[in-house]
Motif scaffolding. Structure first.
Motif, PDB file in Angstrom:
ATOM      1  N   LYS A  62       0.824  -1.212   0.000  1.00 19.97           N
ATOM      2  CA  LYS A  62       0.000   0.000   0.000  1.00 19.97           C
ATOM      3  C   LYS A  62       0.859   1.264   0.000  1.00 19.97           C
ATOM      4  CE  LYS A  62      -3.957  -2.096   2.399  1.00 19.97           C
ATOM      5  NZ  LYS A  62      -4.728  -2.135   3.669  1.00 19.97           N
ATOM      6  N   VAL A  63       2.009   1.196   0.681  1.00 23.25           N
ATOM      7  CA  VAL A  63       2.907   2.359   0.745  1.00 23.25           C
ATOM      8  C   VAL A  63       3.725   2.474  -0.535  1.00 23.25           C
ATOM      9  CG1 VAL A  63       4.864   3.402   1.958  1.00 23.25           C
ATOM     10  CG2 VAL A  63       3.048   2.257   3.249  1.00 23.25           C
ATOM     11  N   CYS A  64       4.395   1.368  -0.880  1.00 28.16           N
ATOM     12  CA  CYS A  64       5.239   1.340  -2.086  1.00 28.16           C
ATOM     13  C   CYS A  64       5.572  -0.110  -2.392  1.00 28.16           C
ATOM     14  CB  CYS A  64       6.514   2.153  -1.871  1.00 28.16           C
ATOM     15  SG  CYS A  64       7.638   2.132  -3.285  1.00 28.16           S
ATOM     16  N   GLY A  65       5.057  -0.619  -3.500  1.00 26.73           N
ATOM     17  CA  GLY A  65       5.252  -2.021  -3.847  1.00 26.73           C
ATOM     18  C   GLY A  65       6.414  -2.277  -4.772  1.00 26.73           C
ATOM     19  N   SER A  66       6.929  -1.240  -5.401  1.00 27.81           N
ATOM     20  CA  SER A  66       8.105  -1.368  -6.263  1.00 27.81           C
ATOM     21  C   SER A  66       8.692   0.020  -6.459  1.00 27.81           C
ATOM     22  CB  SER A  66       7.734  -1.988  -7.618  1.00 27.81           C
ATOM     23  OG  SER A  66       6.792  -1.176  -8.296  1.00 27.81           O
ATOM     24  N   LEU A  67       9.942   0.049  -6.920  1.00 31.44           N
ATOM     25  CA  LEU A  67      10.566   1.357  -7.128  1.00 31.44           C
ATOM     26  C   LEU A  67      11.639   1.271  -8.198  1.00 31.44           C
ATOM     27  CD1 LEU A  67      13.560   1.097  -5.659  1.00 31.44           C
ATOM     28  CD2 LEU A  67      12.265   1.571  -3.595  1.00 31.44           C
ATOM     29  N   ASN A  68      12.043   2.419  -8.660  1.00 31.28           N
ATOM     30  CA  ASN A  68      13.159   2.545  -9.586  1.00 31.28           C
ATOM     31  C   ASN A  68      14.394   2.902  -8.760  1.00 31.28           C
ATOM     32  OD1 ASN A  68      15.135   3.357 -11.359  1.00 31.28           O
ATOM     33  ND2 ASN A  68      13.829   4.756 -12.533  1.00 31.28           N
ATOM     34  N   PRO A  69      15.308   1.941  -8.535  1.00 36.43           N
ATOM     35  CA  PRO A  69      16.439   2.206  -7.636  1.00 36.43           C
ATOM     36  C   PRO A  69      17.442   3.226  -8.166  1.00 36.43           C
ATOM     37  CG  PRO A  69      16.659   0.059  -8.676  1.00 36.43           C
ATOM     38  CD  PRO A  69      15.303   0.563  -9.042  1.00 36.43           C
ATOM     39  N   TRP A  70      17.309   3.601  -9.445  1.00 33.59           N
ATOM     40  CA  TRP A  70      18.196   4.640  -9.973  1.00 33.59           C
ATOM     41  C   TRP A  70      17.833   6.019  -9.417  1.00 33.59           C
ATOM     42  CZ3 TRP A  70      22.616   3.497 -11.984  1.00 33.59           C
ATOM     43  CH2 TRP A  70      22.794   2.334 -12.734  1.00 33.59           C
ATOM     44  N   ILE A  71      16.549   6.213  -9.090  1.00 34.77           N
ATOM     45  CA  ILE A  71      16.119   7.559  -8.692  1.00 34.77           C
ATOM     46  C   ILE A  71      15.389   7.599  -7.357  1.00 34.77           C
ATOM     47  CG2 ILE A  71      15.929   8.334 -11.098  1.00 34.77           C
ATOM     48  CD1 ILE A  71      12.845   8.035 -10.767  1.00 34.77           C
ATOM     49  N   ASN A 293      13.824  -3.935  -4.073  1.00 32.91           N
ATOM     50  CA  ASN A 293      12.362  -3.946  -4.034  1.00 32.91           C
ATOM     51  C   ASN A 293      11.894  -3.893  -2.578  1.00 32.91           C
ATOM     52  OD1 ASN A 293       9.640  -5.185  -3.776  1.00 32.91           O
ATOM     53  ND2 ASN A 293       9.799  -5.355  -5.998  1.00 32.91           N
ATOM     54  N   PRO A 294      11.057  -2.927  -2.203  1.00 29.87           N
ATOM     55  CA  PRO A 294      10.692  -2.744  -0.794  1.00 29.87           C
ATOM     56  C   PRO A 294       9.844  -3.870  -0.211  1.00 29.87           C
ATOM     57  CG  PRO A 294       9.445  -1.250  -2.202  1.00 29.87           C
ATOM     58  CD  PRO A 294      10.492  -1.867  -3.066  1.00 29.87           C
ATOM     59  N   ILE A 295       9.145  -4.635  -1.057  1.00 33.94           N
ATOM     60  CA  ILE A 295       8.377  -5.769  -0.532  1.00 33.94           C
ATOM     61  C   ILE A 295       9.338  -6.846  -0.019  1.00 33.94           C
ATOM     62  CG2 ILE A 295       6.632  -7.521  -1.039  1.00 33.94           C
ATOM     63  CD1 ILE A 295       5.641  -5.733  -3.284  1.00 33.94           C
ATOM     64  N   LEU A 296      10.420  -7.070  -0.756  1.00 36.29           N
ATOM     65  CA  LEU A 296      11.425  -8.041  -0.322  1.00 36.29           C
ATOM     66  C   LEU A 296      12.050  -7.591   0.997  1.00 36.29           C
ATOM     67  CD1 LEU A 296      13.259  -8.688  -3.730  1.00 36.29           C
ATOM     68  CD2 LEU A 296      11.068  -9.581  -2.918  1.00 36.29           C
TER      69      LEU A 296
END
Length: 413
Positions: A62-71, A293-296
């Protein structure tokens, strides 16, 4: 025939258990109950069916399920890195998140070579590894794995720049390493160490030997990489084997027990001086889409919190003593070799002296409701037990009794 292309031997494709449930130390397949004595694949330390993890992961999605680790990054990544380093007693360290134990090894290989390059030691490329070691299934990790090299031949050429030496455990093998270093230290970047040779049959480095290895490496600017993918997170009793051995490795590789096998995850820890040198350039050239990945990370944070709630060192050592007593009482006449450290156990038997007989024994154990792991190389053939930390006394007894019954039936004793 299954349409899944896996690494399982072809004749076993149609024998795979189709899991339709699990609970505690047990899995279920087509109405049959199996006692899991290897923690899934050495990674389910705290057992099956923890419903609270679903809520923890859902909240993170709900907060953040994935992200772009470059930015971008997330608070959970920062918080977990700090919590893990505190738990690992590496407060001055830094972490790199990846997707598996194998990948954590790849990160370590790249890091040690780049570290020496940045130090102006461009010839320091060689990775020293033990002849019975196993470090993972990717090309780099495979290349520095000493066990079962014949299996790798169809995939050659593997990565170069590695040297295999005998497992260092006594004065003779220690002296061999010392002489090797004297001759080749200018080309040697690191030695990678499994504190216990796990896939190779259960062999341990004595503390006095480890102290000598550290001294030699320090004298010749050779980094020490600890592969604790299998031994980390209380598997051997202590939180990590390097703590038990009194060592502070330059690089540490972790996975398996890190998040109870919930999701793919690995971590490489760097000593601060290693990180500072690597960070003098713009980037560290290792990347895949799902790294960080923040879920991991949330799954690992949840399990780390669980590890802190109980005295797992005491729990593991108590279970270890119980397993040792049961094995010595009921299996001793049938064993040619027996190793136990915490809840890592290997058993080698009279009459089981090749891979074919070993696999028959494994299949019979499975038919009798016990899931185990096997290892085989040119000199050792046996089964491995890697029990869950939630294993109860009656389950310890059941594991040993099934092994005894199966062996006696198979060899008509």
């Amino acid at each position: 025939m299954s349409q899944i292309f896996s690494s399982v031997e072809r004749e076993r494709y149609n024998k795979l258990l189709v899991i339709d449930g699990h609970d505690g130390c047990y899995v279920y397949s087509k109405g049959k109950k199996y006692l899991d004595s290897i923690s899934c694949l050495w990674n389910k330390n705290l057992g099956y069916n923890d419903e609270e993890i679903t809520e923890a992961l859902t909240n993170q999605i709900k907060v953040c399920g994935s992200l772009n680790p470059w930015i971008s990054t997330t608070e959970i990544n920062k918080s977990y890195a700090e919590a893990l380093l505190r738990f690992a007693e590496y407060l001055d360290g830094n972490v790199y998140f990846s997707l598996s134990g194998s990948e954590s090894i790849e990160v370590a290989i790249k890091a040690t070579r780049k570290y020496h390059n940045l130090n102006g030691n461009n010839e320091k490329k060689l990775i020293v590894s033990f002849d019975k070691s196993y470090h993972g299934g990717t090309i780099g990790a495979w290349s520095i794995s000493g066990t079962q090299r014949r299996l790798f031949e169809p995939y050659s050429p593997l990565m170069g720049g590695h040297v295999f030496i005998p497992f260092i455990h006594d004065k003779v093998t220690l002296e061999f390493f010392r002489e090797y270093v004297k001759q080749y230290h200018k080309k040697t970047a690191a030695i990678i160490i499994e504190p216990i040779i796990c896939y190779g049959g259960g062999f341990e480095i004595p503390k006095w030997v480890m102290e000598e290895i550290v001294s030699i490496c320090k004298d010749y600017e050779i980094q020490i990489i600890f592969d604790e993918v299998s031994t980390g997170f209380y598997r051997t009793g202590e939180k990590f084997a390097y703590i038990d051995l009194g060592v502070r490795p330059d690089i540490i590789c972790l996975s398996k027990g890190i998040n109870n096998g919930i999701l793919p995850f690995g971590v490489t820890i760097f000593k601060n001086n290693v990180f500072e040198k690597l960070s003098t350039t713009d980037t560290f050239e290792h990347f895949s889409t799902q790294n960080f990945n923040p879920i991991l990370t949330a799954s690992a944070m949840y399990i780390l919190t669980k590890y802190k709630e109980k005295d797992y060192k005491k729990k593991v050592l108590k279970l270890s003593t119980l397993f040792k007593q049961e094995i010595e009482m009921h299996l001793a006449p049938y064993l040619s070799r027996f190793f136990i450290k915490g809840l890592f156990i290997t058993l080698e038997f009279h009459n089981i002296e090749n891979h074919e007989v070993l696999m028959c024994f494994f299949e019979e154990l499975l038919c009798n409701g016990l899931i185990t792991y096997v290892y085989s190389n040119d000199t050792n053939y046996g089964i491995t037990l890697v029990p869950m930390f939630i294993t109860e006394t009656d389950e310890v007894t059941a594991i040993v009794n099934i092994i005894k019954k199966t062996y006696e039936e198979m060899f008509k004793i």
